[in-house]
Design a protein around this motif. Structure first.
Motif, PDB file in Angstrom:
ATOM      1  N   ARG A 199      11.605   3.630   6.626  1.00 50.96           N
ATOM      2  CA  ARG A 199      11.304   4.074   5.260  1.00 50.96           C
ATOM      3  C   ARG A 199      10.721   2.939   4.429  1.00 50.96           C
ATOM      4  O   ARG A 199       9.760   3.133   3.664  1.00 50.96           O
ATOM      5  CB  ARG A 199      12.579   4.600   4.604  1.00 50.96           C
ATOM      6  N   ILE A 200      11.281   1.748   4.581  1.00 53.52           N
ATOM      7  CA  ILE A 200      10.809   0.584   3.821  1.00 53.52           C
ATOM      8  C   ILE A 200       9.367   0.246   4.200  1.00 53.52           C
ATOM      9  O   ILE A 200       8.520  -0.007   3.322  1.00 53.52           O
ATOM     10  CB  ILE A 200      11.737  -0.619   4.077  1.00 53.52           C
ATOM     11  N   ILE A 201       9.068   0.243   5.486  1.00 55.06           N
ATOM     12  CA  ILE A 201       7.705  -0.041   5.950  1.00 55.06           C
ATOM     13  C   ILE A 201       6.737   1.007   5.407  1.00 55.06           C
ATOM     14  O   ILE A 201       5.639   0.682   4.935  1.00 55.06           O
ATOM     15  CB  ILE A 201       7.659  -0.064   7.483  1.00 55.06           C
ATOM     16  N   ASN A 202       7.155   2.265   5.444  1.00 60.15           N
ATOM     17  CA  ASN A 202       6.322   3.358   4.949  1.00 60.15           C
ATOM     18  C   ASN A 202       6.057   3.215   3.450  1.00 60.15           C
ATOM     19  O   ASN A 202       4.920   3.430   2.987  1.00 60.15           O
ATOM     20  CB  ASN A 202       7.005   4.685   5.253  1.00 60.15           C
ATOM     21  N   ILE A 203       7.064   2.831   2.696  1.00 57.03           N
ATOM     22  CA  ILE A 203       6.895   2.638   1.255  1.00 57.03           C
ATOM     23  C   ILE A 203       5.921   1.484   0.980  1.00 57.03           C
ATOM     24  O   ILE A 203       5.057   1.572   0.094  1.00 57.03           O
ATOM     25  CB  ILE A 203       8.249   2.368   0.575  1.00 57.03           C
ATOM     26  N   HIS A 204       6.050   0.402   1.749  1.00 55.03           N
ATOM     27  CA  HIS A 204       5.194  -0.772   1.505  1.00 55.03           C
ATOM     28  C   HIS A 204       3.718  -0.416   1.638  1.00 55.03           C
ATOM     29  O   HIS A 204       2.866  -0.996   0.956  1.00 55.03           O
ATOM     30  CB  HIS A 204       5.556  -1.884   2.491  1.00 55.03           C
ATOM     31  N   TYR A 205       3.411   0.550   2.510  1.00 56.91           N
ATOM     32  CA  TYR A 205       2.018   0.947   2.699  1.00 56.91           C
ATOM     33  C   TYR A 205       1.683   2.274   2.030  1.00 56.91           C
ATOM     34  O   TYR A 205       0.663   2.885   2.327  1.00 56.91           O
ATOM     35  CB  TYR A 205       1.660   0.928   4.187  1.00 56.91           C
ATOM     36  N   ASN A 206       2.525   2.680   1.093  1.00 57.12           N
ATOM     37  CA  ASN A 206       2.186   3.791   0.227  1.00 57.12           C
ATOM     38  C   ASN A 206       1.048   3.361  -0.705  1.00 57.12           C
ATOM     39  O   ASN A 206       1.000   2.202  -1.141  1.00 57.12           O
ATOM     40  CB  ASN A 206       3.419   4.204  -0.589  1.00 57.12           C
ATOM     41  N   ILE A 209       1.713   1.348  -3.915  1.00 54.74           N
ATOM     42  CA  ILE A 209       2.101  -0.055  -3.835  1.00 54.74           C
ATOM     43  C   ILE A 209       0.848  -0.883  -3.582  1.00 54.74           C
ATOM     44  O   ILE A 209       0.174  -0.716  -2.567  1.00 54.74           O
ATOM     45  CB  ILE A 209       3.119  -0.301  -2.699  1.00 54.74           C
ATOM     46  N   LYS A 210       0.528  -1.764  -4.536  1.00 50.69           N
ATOM     47  CA  LYS A 210      -0.703  -2.538  -4.450  1.00 50.69           C
ATOM     48  C   LYS A 210      -0.405  -4.028  -4.264  1.00 50.69           C
ATOM     49  O   LYS A 210       0.550  -4.557  -4.828  1.00 50.69           O
ATOM     50  CB  LYS A 210      -1.538  -2.355  -5.720  1.00 50.69           C
ATOM     51  N   ALA A 211      -1.248  -4.673  -3.473  1.00 51.17           N
ATOM     52  CA  ALA A 211      -1.139  -6.121  -3.326  1.00 51.17           C
ATOM     53  C   ALA A 211      -1.265  -6.786  -4.690  1.00 51.17           C
ATOM     54  O   ALA A 211      -2.074  -6.369  -5.519  1.00 51.17           O
ATOM     55  CB  ALA A 211      -2.233  -6.631  -2.389  1.00 51.17           C
ATOM     56  N   GLY A 212      -0.456  -7.808  -4.921  1.00 50.53           N
ATOM     57  CA  GLY A 212      -0.502  -8.538  -6.186  1.00 50.53           C
ATOM     58  C   GLY A 212       0.490  -8.046  -7.223  1.00 50.53           C
ATOM     59  O   GLY A 212       0.663  -8.684  -8.268  1.00 50.53           O
ATOM     60  N   MET A 213       1.126  -6.900  -6.976  1.00 49.51           N
ATOM     61  CA  MET A 213       2.093  -6.375  -7.944  1.00 49.51           C
ATOM     62  C   MET A 213       3.295  -7.303  -8.083  1.00 49.51           C
ATOM     63  O   MET A 213       3.767  -7.884  -7.096  1.00 49.51           O
ATOM     64  CB  MET A 213       2.577  -4.987  -7.520  1.00 49.51           C
ATOM     65  N   ASN A 214       3.807  -7.404  -9.309  1.00 52.54           N
ATOM     66  CA  ASN A 214       5.032  -8.166  -9.529  1.00 52.54           C
ATOM     67  C   ASN A 214       6.226  -7.205  -9.536  1.00 52.54           C
ATOM     68  O   ASN A 214       6.069  -5.995  -9.329  1.00 52.54           O
ATOM     69  CB  ASN A 214       4.941  -8.973 -10.831  1.00 52.54           C
ATOM     70  N   MET A 215       7.392  -7.742  -9.804  1.00 54.33           N
ATOM     71  CA  MET A 215       8.607  -6.942  -9.733  1.00 54.33           C
ATOM     72  C   MET A 215       8.585  -5.750 -10.693  1.00 54.33           C
ATOM     73  O   MET A 215       8.918  -4.620 -10.309  1.00 54.33           O
ATOM     74  CB  MET A 215       9.820  -7.821 -10.039  1.00 54.33           C
ATOM     75  N   ILE A 218       6.226  -3.058  -9.490  1.00 60.29           N
ATOM     76  CA  ILE A 218       6.758  -2.354  -8.323  1.00 60.29           C
ATOM     77  C   ILE A 218       7.802  -1.325  -8.733  1.00 60.29           C
ATOM     78  O   ILE A 218       7.832  -0.201  -8.207  1.00 60.29           O
ATOM     79  CB  ILE A 218       7.347  -3.355  -7.305  1.00 60.29           C
ATOM     80  N   LYS A 219       8.653  -1.661  -9.667  1.00 57.81           N
ATOM     81  CA  LYS A 219       9.674  -0.716 -10.124  1.00 57.81           C
ATOM     82  C   LYS A 219       9.035   0.531 -10.724  1.00 57.81           C
ATOM     83  O   LYS A 219       9.511   1.655 -10.500  1.00 57.81           O
ATOM     84  CB  LYS A 219      10.595  -1.394 -11.144  1.00 57.81           C
ATOM     85  N   ILE A 220       7.947   0.343 -11.460  1.00 59.28           N
ATOM     86  CA  ILE A 220       7.225   1.486 -12.022  1.00 59.28           C
ATOM     87  C   ILE A 220       6.580   2.294 -10.904  1.00 59.28           C
ATOM     88  O   ILE A 220       6.636   3.530 -10.884  1.00 59.28           O
ATOM     89  CB  ILE A 220       6.156   1.000 -13.030  1.00 59.28           C
ATOM     90  N   ALA A 221       5.976   1.590  -9.931  1.00 56.21           N
ATOM     91  CA  ALA A 221       5.313   2.269  -8.815  1.00 56.21           C
ATOM     92  C   ALA A 221       6.307   3.081  -7.994  1.00 56.21           C
ATOM     93  O   ALA A 221       6.003   4.204  -7.561  1.00 56.21           O
ATOM     94  CB  ALA A 221       4.602   1.251  -7.935  1.00 56.21           C
ATOM     95  N   LEU A 222       7.495   2.555  -7.790  1.00 52.26           N
ATOM     96  CA  LEU A 222       8.503   3.264  -6.996  1.00 52.26           C
ATOM     97  C   LEU A 222       8.902   4.587  -7.649  1.00 52.26           C
ATOM     98  O   LEU A 222       9.208   5.563  -6.962  1.00 52.26           O
ATOM     99  CB  LEU A 222       9.745   2.379  -6.809  1.00 52.26           C
ATOM    100  N   ASN A 223       8.868   4.623  -8.966  1.00 57.74           N
ATOM    101  CA  ASN A 223       9.210   5.865  -9.681  1.00 57.74           C
ATOM    102  C   ASN A 223       8.133   6.935  -9.522  1.00 57.74           C
ATOM    103  O   ASN A 223       8.380   8.114  -9.793  1.00 57.74           O
ATOM    104  CB  ASN A 223       9.442   5.570 -11.165  1.00 57.74           C
ATOM    105  N   SER A 224       6.946   6.522  -9.089  1.00 56.35           N
ATOM    106  CA  SER A 224       5.855   7.494  -8.895  1.00 56.35           C
ATOM    107  C   SER A 224       5.788   7.996  -7.452  1.00 56.35           C
ATOM    108  O   SER A 224       5.027   8.911  -7.152  1.00 56.35           O
ATOM    109  CB  SER A 224       4.513   6.848  -9.271  1.00 56.35           C
ATOM    110  N   ILE A 225       6.587   7.396  -6.576  1.00 55.34           N
ATOM    111  CA  ILE A 225       6.598   7.779  -5.164  1.00 55.34           C
ATOM    112  C   ILE A 225       7.668   8.834  -4.927  1.00 55.34           C
ATOM    113  O   ILE A 225       8.757   8.785  -5.516  1.00 55.34           O
ATOM    114  CB  ILE A 225       6.850   6.540  -4.277  1.00 55.34           C
ATOM    115  N   ASP A 226       7.370   9.784  -4.082  1.00 55.60           N
ATOM    116  CA  ASP A 226       8.320  10.861  -3.769  1.00 55.60           C
ATOM    117  C   ASP A 226       9.375  10.327  -2.796  1.00 55.60           C
ATOM    118  O   ASP A 226       9.324  10.575  -1.592  1.00 55.60           O
ATOM    119  CB  ASP A 226       7.588  12.056  -3.159  1.00 55.60           C
TER     120      ASP A 226
END
Length: 235
Positions: A199-206, A209-215, A218-226
């Motif tokens: 699941r973690i690997i799958n999320i990282h390549y969602n 999730i963009k390269a260069g994001m800070n903490m 990422i927290k905002i991006a995680l809220n947009s992922i199902d």
């Protein structure tokens, strides 16, 4: 009265189910953050990953050890499914994206143009990894070394090969979980990818999730992922 009790029990059960699911979602988010960020001098470095790539080419030098080629290919196929990038082996080191070297560290540092760290005793290290990325924190090439002369057994060797490959994908953090291959140490229970690892690997390549994001990003991006859908996925 009986109907009221049954209704209350159903409400309680439903509420506990929702609460349990919510806890799982929040735990997965926490695990992802711990796995994705590398802490350096008490600061978290930005996210790094391969982007705008549909294929990753892997070059292997030295005698491949500790696991059969069939098991290795099966592992790569699973990673392919999780990151949605094709992974192929190449004999041409010049065209490779990920380089894997079986040998001594001094040869690795010299042949792969990796700078050996100063004031670090390297005599006990059984693996090493290195990554290069552009100004946007997109990976451009990675390499890692497995040191057979320092590897105590096949289980440890297999763990290093698999875990360090994940570092070549930009998953640099670690989990304090004996069942996770993302643990700092090899245990009796983490030679394979757990469901949570997948699941973690799958999320990282969602795509969120963009390269260069800070903490905070990422927290905002995680809220947009199902996240519930990922928890239900039969990886």
């Amino acid at each position: 009265m009986k109907t009221t009790i049954i209704s209350l029990m159903l409400i309680f059960t439903f509420s506990m189910t929702i609460y349990s699911q919510s806890r799982k979602e929040e735990q997965l988010k926490t695990d992802y953050i711990e796995s994705a960020f590398l802490e350096y001098d008490t600061n978290n470095l930005p996210i790094i990953k391969w982007e705008n790539k549909d294929t990753l080419k892997v070059h292997i030098a030295g005698e491949f050890e500790y696991m059969s080629k069939k098991r290795w290919e099966k592992y790569l196929n699973k990673i392919e499914d999780l990151v949605n990038i094709k992974i192929v082996e190449t004999k041409n080191i010049a065209e490779s994206d990920i380089k894997i070297f079986f040998g001594e560290l001094d040869a690795y540092f010299a042949n792969y143009k990796v700078t050996a760290p100063k004031n670090v005793n390297l005599t006990k290290f059984d693996n090493w990894n290195s990554r290069n990325y552009n100004s946007e924190k997109q990976l451009t090439n990675t390499s890692y070394c497995i040191v057979p002369s320092k590897t105590r057994d096949s289980k440890r060797g297999s763990f290093n090969i698999k875990k360090t490959f994940l570092k070549s994908l930009g998953i640099l953090g670690e989990l304090e979980n004996d069942f996770s291959i993302l643990n700092r140490y090899q245990t009796d229970n983490n030679t394979q990818l757990s469901k949570n690892d997948k699941r973690i690997i799958n999320i990282h390549y969602n795509n969120s999730i963009k390269a260069g994001m800070n903490m905070d990003e990422i927290k905002i991006a995680l809220n947009s992922i199902d996240i519930p859908a990922i928890l239900e996925e039969k990886f």
